[in-house]
Enzyme design. Structure first.
Site, PDB file in Angstrom:
ATOM      1  CG  HIS A 171      -5.168  -3.204  -0.353  1.00  0.00           C
ATOM      2  ND1 HIS A 171      -4.642  -2.047  -1.202  1.00  0.00           N
ATOM      3  CD2 HIS A 171      -4.564  -2.705   1.166  1.00  0.00           C
ATOM      4  CE1 HIS A 171      -4.005  -0.890  -0.827  1.00  0.00           C
ATOM      5  NE2 HIS A 171      -4.078  -1.146   0.887  1.00  0.00           N
ATOM      6  CG  ASP A 215      -6.717  -2.625  -3.568  1.00  0.00           C
ATOM      7  OD1 ASP A 215      -7.778  -1.553  -2.725  1.00  0.00           O
ATOM      8  OD2 ASP A 215      -5.151  -2.407  -3.468  1.00  0.00           O
ATOM      9  CB  SER A 258      -0.823   0.165   1.305  1.00  0.00           C
ATOM     10  OG  SER A 258      -2.259   1.079   0.849  1.00  0.00           O
TER      11      SER A 258
END
Length: 453
Positions: A410, A385, A146
């Site tokens: 994700h 995601d 991320s």
């Protein structure tokens, strides 16, 4: 199940880190203790220049990553790799100044808290570790998830002399300065996920917002909603309920992973509800997702360090413009940069720099900019995601490779593997990533031999 190493295999170290890498003011030379952990278990040693896998921490304490990130330890044995996890400044135990309270006091102490400083921290720690282990020629592969994935890709661009390559998992590096229109981003993917799971579920959620507002505007309406949703404290305004539902749907979509597939769970609750009215169905979706509880919504909780830290980061150098389009299952919302700047300034006393991320790291015309200049980055994404909307989804060159899966969520590719429930497409995604990294390292060793002659 997972072949990840137990946390007990990691040794904890602290590095005396520089507070400010980019200035020469007297206070720039202040230091703080930055935590990092090393696992030597599989390392082939410096004699053979065995590789180093470095996980670059993101907006939380590194302990969380150690328990959920499996990619490094699951692959360390076949690479004979050293594993190092480095904590991001201002999180966990890597907090400058004397305490978290002092560090978060105001913009004067928070001013050292940004992505450029964090990257310089990681460079210093990695150079220090390589020197200490006499591993100057051990190739480093940086890995991040991320925001940490963004850092990993940027680290390869800014510090190619430190890292041979990067695996950037679910890294929305194009989510700045309207490179993608704000209304075509995060919420459009959440909507798509729900609509693909169930059209009736999508329609129910879409019409629920106006019903909540209509009931809330009536006398005793908030009391009715508090009772209907079994809130932990009485609702003061309808936005408390709507924000809770918004977060729940977004979380379900972002982490819509096997074997449970949370979006399917929420929609199963909504579509299978015994009552006919919209809000009974919505509440059934909440219960299906969270399980039976004594109360929902408005649960008492303290702000986490991620809440506090990410709030500052997105109000300083990481302005991510998130809007909601008219086709969404959420109420339409137009991102207004002027309002955003005003809000951040009111909270912290200083305005954000919305253009800094693209100035310092790039992002516009990314293929044109990076095709001839950069190399050795894997941009991995799962298309379910919501953050994949800001990711790199096409190969830029032979060595800047996009690896994505239609049903992935994700950071799923670098989380702990599960040999029982992981579907074939996920196993395959990880194999592709390993194969690419092997190729980088083999070429590096060949170059190392050639340059020694």
């Amino acid at each position: 199940m997972s072949a990840a190493d137990p946390i007990s295999d990691f040794e904890t170290f602290y590095y005396n880190q520089t507070l400010d890498h980019f200035n020469f003011r007297p206070d720039s030379f202040n230091t703080f203790q930055q935590r990092y952990l090393i696992n030597f278990k599989h390392w082939g040693g410096s004699n053979v220049s065995a590789p180093i896998f470095a996980y670059l921490g993101e907006e939380e304490a590194i302990d969380v990553d150690l328990s959920i990130i499996g990619f490094l330890s699951e692959n360390a044995h076949q690479f004979q790799a050293l594993q190092i996890f480095i904590e991001h400044r201002y999180y966990g135990k890597s907090v400058p100044f004397r305490s978290r309270e002092e560090a978060f006091q105001n913009a004067s102490t928070l001013g050292y808290f940004n992505s450029a400083q964090a990257l310089a921290d990681y460079a210093e720690v990695l150079i220090h570790v390589k020197k200490k282990l006499h591993a100057q020629h051990s190739p480093v592969i940086v890995i991040g998830a991320s925001y940490g994935g963004m850092l990993a890709s940027w680290f390869r661009l800014k510090y190619p002399h430190v890292a041979l390559g990067a695996l950037a998992s679910s890294a929305p590096i194009r989510y700045f300065e309207n490179i993608i229109p704000p209304e075509d981003g995060y919420y459009s993917i959440v909507t798509k996920d729900f609509r693909e799971a169930s059209e009736t579920c999508y329609q129910t959620i879409k019409k629920s917002w106006s019903e909540i507002d209509a009931i809330a505007s009536q006398p005793q309406g908030l009391s009715f909603l508090s009772e209907k949703f079994h809130t932990c404290r009485p609702l003061n305004k309808s936005s408390e309920l709507k924000n809770y539902l918004d977060t729940l749907y977004c979380e379900a979509a972002q982490y819509n992973s096997p074997p449970s597939y949370p979006v399917t769970v929420v929609c199963g609750g909504i579509d299978g509800a015994s009552g006919n009215d919209t809000l009974t169905k919505i509440f059934a979706g909440v219960v299906a997702y969270t399980g039976n509880r004594s109360c929902y919504v408005n649960q008492p909780r303290n702000l986490s360090e991620t809440d506090m830290g990410w709030s500052w980061q997105t109000c300083s150098d990481l302005v991510i413009p998130i809007g909601v389009g008219n086709d969404s299952m959420f109420p339409a919302y137009q991102f207004d940069l002027k309002d955003y700047i005003k809000s951040c300034k009111a909270q912290y006393g200083v305005p954000p720099r919305p253009h800094w991320a693209t100035t310092y790291f790039g992002g516009h015309d990314i293929k044109l900019a990076l095709e001839r200049f950069a190399s050795n980055i894997i941009f991995s994404n799962g298309l379910r995601d919501p953050y994949s909307s800001g990711g790199v989804l096409e190969d830029i060159s032979d060595t800047l490779i996009a690896v994505h899966t239609k049903n992935g969520s994700h950071c799923l590719d670098i989380l702990n593997a599960n040999s029982v429930t992981d579907p074939g497409w996920l196993v395959n995604q990880r194999k592709i990533e390993v194969k690419i990294i092997k190729r980088w390292i083999a070429k590096y060793y060949a170059d190392l031999q050639a340059f020694k002659k």
